[in-house]
Design a protein around this motif. Structure first.
Motif, PDB file in Angstrom:
ATOM      1  N   TRP A 130       0.833  -1.308   0.052  1.00 34.88           N
ATOM      2  CA  TRP A 130      -0.113   0.070   0.026  1.00 34.88           C
ATOM      3  C   TRP A 130       0.940   1.403   0.006  1.00 34.88           C
ATOM      4  O   TRP A 130       1.921   1.449   0.743  1.00 34.88           O
ATOM      5  CB  TRP A 130      -0.854   0.030   1.269  1.00 34.88           C
ATOM      6  CG  TRP A 130      -1.882   1.146   1.323  1.00 34.88           C
ATOM      7  CD1 TRP A 130      -2.977   1.543   0.763  1.00 34.88           C
ATOM      8  CD2 TRP A 130      -1.603   2.530   2.093  1.00 34.88           C
ATOM      9  NE1 TRP A 130      -3.430   2.634   0.921  1.00 34.88           N
ATOM     10  CE2 TRP A 130      -2.670   3.154   1.907  1.00 34.88           C
ATOM     11  CE3 TRP A 130      -0.491   2.975   2.663  1.00 34.88           C
ATOM     12  CZ2 TRP A 130      -2.717   4.585   2.343  1.00 34.88           C
ATOM     13  CZ3 TRP A 130      -0.559   4.342   3.379  1.00 34.88           C
ATOM     14  CH2 TRP A 130      -1.821   4.951   2.883  1.00 34.88           C
ATOM     15  N   ALA A 131       0.433   2.268  -0.619  1.00 37.26           N
ATOM     16  CA  ALA A 131       0.957   3.654  -0.368  1.00 37.26           C
ATOM     17  C   ALA A 131       0.003   4.718  -0.783  1.00 37.26           C
ATOM     18  O   ALA A 131      -1.090   4.412  -1.210  1.00 37.26           O
ATOM     19  CB  ALA A 131       1.917   3.555  -1.569  1.00 37.26           C
ATOM     20  N   PRO A 132       0.096   5.819  -0.015  1.00 38.86           N
ATOM     21  CA  PRO A 132      -0.923   6.879  -0.029  1.00 38.86           C
ATOM     22  C   PRO A 132      -1.319   7.250  -1.613  1.00 38.86           C
ATOM     23  O   PRO A 132      -0.283   7.183  -2.607  1.00 38.86           O
ATOM     24  CB  PRO A 132      -0.394   8.085   0.422  1.00 38.86           C
ATOM     25  CG  PRO A 132       1.029   7.540   1.251  1.00 38.86           C
ATOM     26  CD  PRO A 132       1.091   6.287   0.506  1.00 38.86           C
ATOM     27  N   GLY A 133      -2.410   7.431  -1.962  1.00 36.90           N
ATOM     28  CA  GLY A 133      -2.999   7.662  -3.459  1.00 36.90           C
ATOM     29  C   GLY A 133      -3.125   6.427  -4.250  1.00 36.90           C
ATOM     30  O   GLY A 133      -3.715   6.517  -5.425  1.00 36.90           O
ATOM     31  N   ARG A 134      -2.599   5.065  -3.707  1.00 33.57           N
ATOM     32  CA  ARG A 134      -2.609   4.023  -4.794  1.00 33.57           C
ATOM     33  C   ARG A 134      -3.807   3.376  -4.438  1.00 33.57           C
ATOM     34  O   ARG A 134      -4.047   2.781  -3.155  1.00 33.57           O
ATOM     35  CB  ARG A 134      -1.415   3.210  -4.441  1.00 33.57           C
ATOM     36  CG  ARG A 134      -1.401   2.152  -5.324  1.00 33.57           C
ATOM     37  CD  ARG A 134      -0.314   1.389  -5.008  1.00 33.57           C
ATOM     38  NE  ARG A 134       1.095   1.803  -5.141  1.00 33.57           N
ATOM     39  CZ  ARG A 134       2.178   1.551  -4.483  1.00 33.57           C
ATOM     40  NH1 ARG A 134       2.202   0.377  -3.671  1.00 33.57           N
ATOM     41  NH2 ARG A 134       3.459   1.981  -4.664  1.00 33.57           N
ATOM     42  N   GLU A 135      -4.705   3.192  -5.435  1.00 34.73           N
ATOM     43  CA  GLU A 135      -5.976   2.870  -5.243  1.00 34.73           C
ATOM     44  C   GLU A 135      -5.973   1.341  -5.383  1.00 34.73           C
ATOM     45  O   GLU A 135      -6.893   0.311  -5.148  1.00 34.73           O
ATOM     46  CB  GLU A 135      -7.236   3.325  -6.210  1.00 34.73           C
ATOM     47  CG  GLU A 135      -7.310   4.868  -6.005  1.00 34.73           C
ATOM     48  CD  GLU A 135      -8.204   5.419  -6.942  1.00 34.73           C
ATOM     49  OE1 GLU A 135      -8.821   4.978  -7.872  1.00 34.73           O
ATOM     50  OE2 GLU A 135      -8.431   6.621  -6.821  1.00 34.73           O
ATOM     51  N   LYS A 136      -4.913   0.654  -6.127  1.00 36.98           N
ATOM     52  CA  LYS A 136      -5.161  -0.622  -6.491  1.00 36.98           C
ATOM     53  C   LYS A 136      -3.853  -1.141  -6.040  1.00 36.98           C
ATOM     54  O   LYS A 136      -2.769  -0.222  -6.454  1.00 36.98           O
ATOM     55  CB  LYS A 136      -5.236  -0.822  -8.082  1.00 36.98           C
ATOM     56  CG  LYS A 136      -5.566  -2.434  -8.505  1.00 36.98           C
ATOM     57  CD  LYS A 136      -5.944  -2.062 -10.136  1.00 36.98           C
ATOM     58  CE  LYS A 136      -5.584  -3.407 -10.637  1.00 36.98           C
ATOM     59  NZ  LYS A 136      -5.762  -3.242 -12.285  1.00 36.98           N
TER      60      LYS A 136
END
Lengths: 177, 157
Positions: free
Chosen positions: A80-86
């Motif tokens: 996961w990372a901020p702004g990553r939706e997928k």
């Protein structure tokens, strides 16, 4: 790395066009760091002093290096990372093939690694992927599907090759699914 | 500190066997160390239902890390891997006792003076091969040599 540049006629033209093409050139999300090195060493109980003893590392390699087989670690995206939706995928060509060839499951079968310049603490690697081949449909104990070969090239921030990795994957559909 | 040099090695020599008792922790630690978040390496339900196997299993980079350890346990830290090729024939699961074995196939000095040993390696569970592997590792040709110092054309893995 593989010489095979083949694809059967019954796969989509888009997939055929990927063969031999440099795709997904990217810089690793993280620099080469000690935390992952220690976790990897712990996972296999590798006590090689080259990775644990700075004096030994200085004498042999001119400073701490990462275990060569960790080469793929440095370009894998986090979960996961901020702004990553997928969720980002580490070997995107592999996942593109699963989707375009409608093969929901996949495993890796063969792996070849060639190691060049040592990977050093603080390095930031750059990588790209090249699809080399896709096979005819095959039936195995896992299911029916296709084998494919993907090469991944790795260079450091000085443009020096640190290695090449060649993966053979098998994408498949389980019987009756 | 261990230091294997080329004159110490002969074709046919066997590497000391290495045995590992694989646990769920082992499998998951290896997946996390390689930043591999795919569920078949940490979620038993997923592995059973989606992959059709009995449990979570060791991933590719973790497998490679085991072979690297096996080779450099034998060479000592001056040993520098040049090439590793492996074929995974069967998955390795928690509860398995994973046994590594190996044999020297070739010993040579290349045109640049680098000393190479080619190894045929395997891992087994219950006597059945789970991974076949070949490795090419550079080791010192003598007391003054260090394969890690080789760069550019002097390093031809």
């Amino acid at each position: 790395m593989s010489d095979a540049k083949a694809a059967p006629a019954d796969i989509p033209e888009e997939v055929r066009s990927w063969i031999g093409q440099k795709r997904y050139e990217q810089e690793g999300e993280i620099e080469v760091e000690r935390g992952y090195i220690y976790t990897s060493l712990a996972s296999v109980e590798n006590g090689n002093p080259l990775f644990w003893d700075e004096k030994v590392a200085e004498e042999l390699t001119g400073g701490l290096v990462a275990p060569p087989t960790m080469i793929s670690v440095w370009f894998r995206p986090h979960h996961w990372a901020p702004g990553r939706e997928k969720a980002a995928q580490p070997l995107q060509v592999h996942f593109d093939l699963k989707e375009k060839l409608d093969l929901p499951e996949a495993v890796m079968t063969d792996n070849t690694l060639v190691f060049r310049e040592p990977v050093r603490l603080g390095d930031r690697l750059r990588t790209w992927q090249v699809l080399r081949s896709v096979s005819e449909l095959k039936r195995t104990k896992l299911g029916t599907g296709r084998f494919w070969v993907i090469d991944v090239e790795y260079v450091n921030q000085h443009g020096e090759s640190v290695g090449t990795e060649s993966y053979t994957g098998f994408g498949y559909r389980r019987e009756g699914r | 500190m261990k230091r294997l040099e080329l004159p110490d090695v002969q074709v046919g020599m066997e590497l000391p066997e290495l045995a590992i008792d694989v646990t769920a922790t082992t499998v998951i630690l290896g997946a996390l160390a390689s930043r591999d978040w795919r569920p078949m390496h940490h979620d038993r339900d997923f592995a059973q239902k989606r992959n059709g196997v009995r449990d979570i299993f060791i991933n590719t980079p973790h497998n490679a890390a085991y072979f690297e350890r096996f080779v450099t346990d034998w060479t000592g830290p001056a040993g520098r891997l040049g090439r590793l090729r492996f074929r995974m024939k069967d998955s390795v699961f928690p509860g398995d006792r994973l046994v590594f074995s190996g044999r020297v196939e070739k010993v040579e000095v290349d045109e640049r003076g680098c000393g190479w040993v080619d190894l045929a390696l395997a891992s087994r569970v219950g006597g059945k091969v789970t991974t076949e592997c070949s490795a090419r590792v550079a080791i010192p040709t003598g007391p003054g040599d260090n394969p890690w110092k080789r760069r550019g054309d002097d390093w031809q893995p």
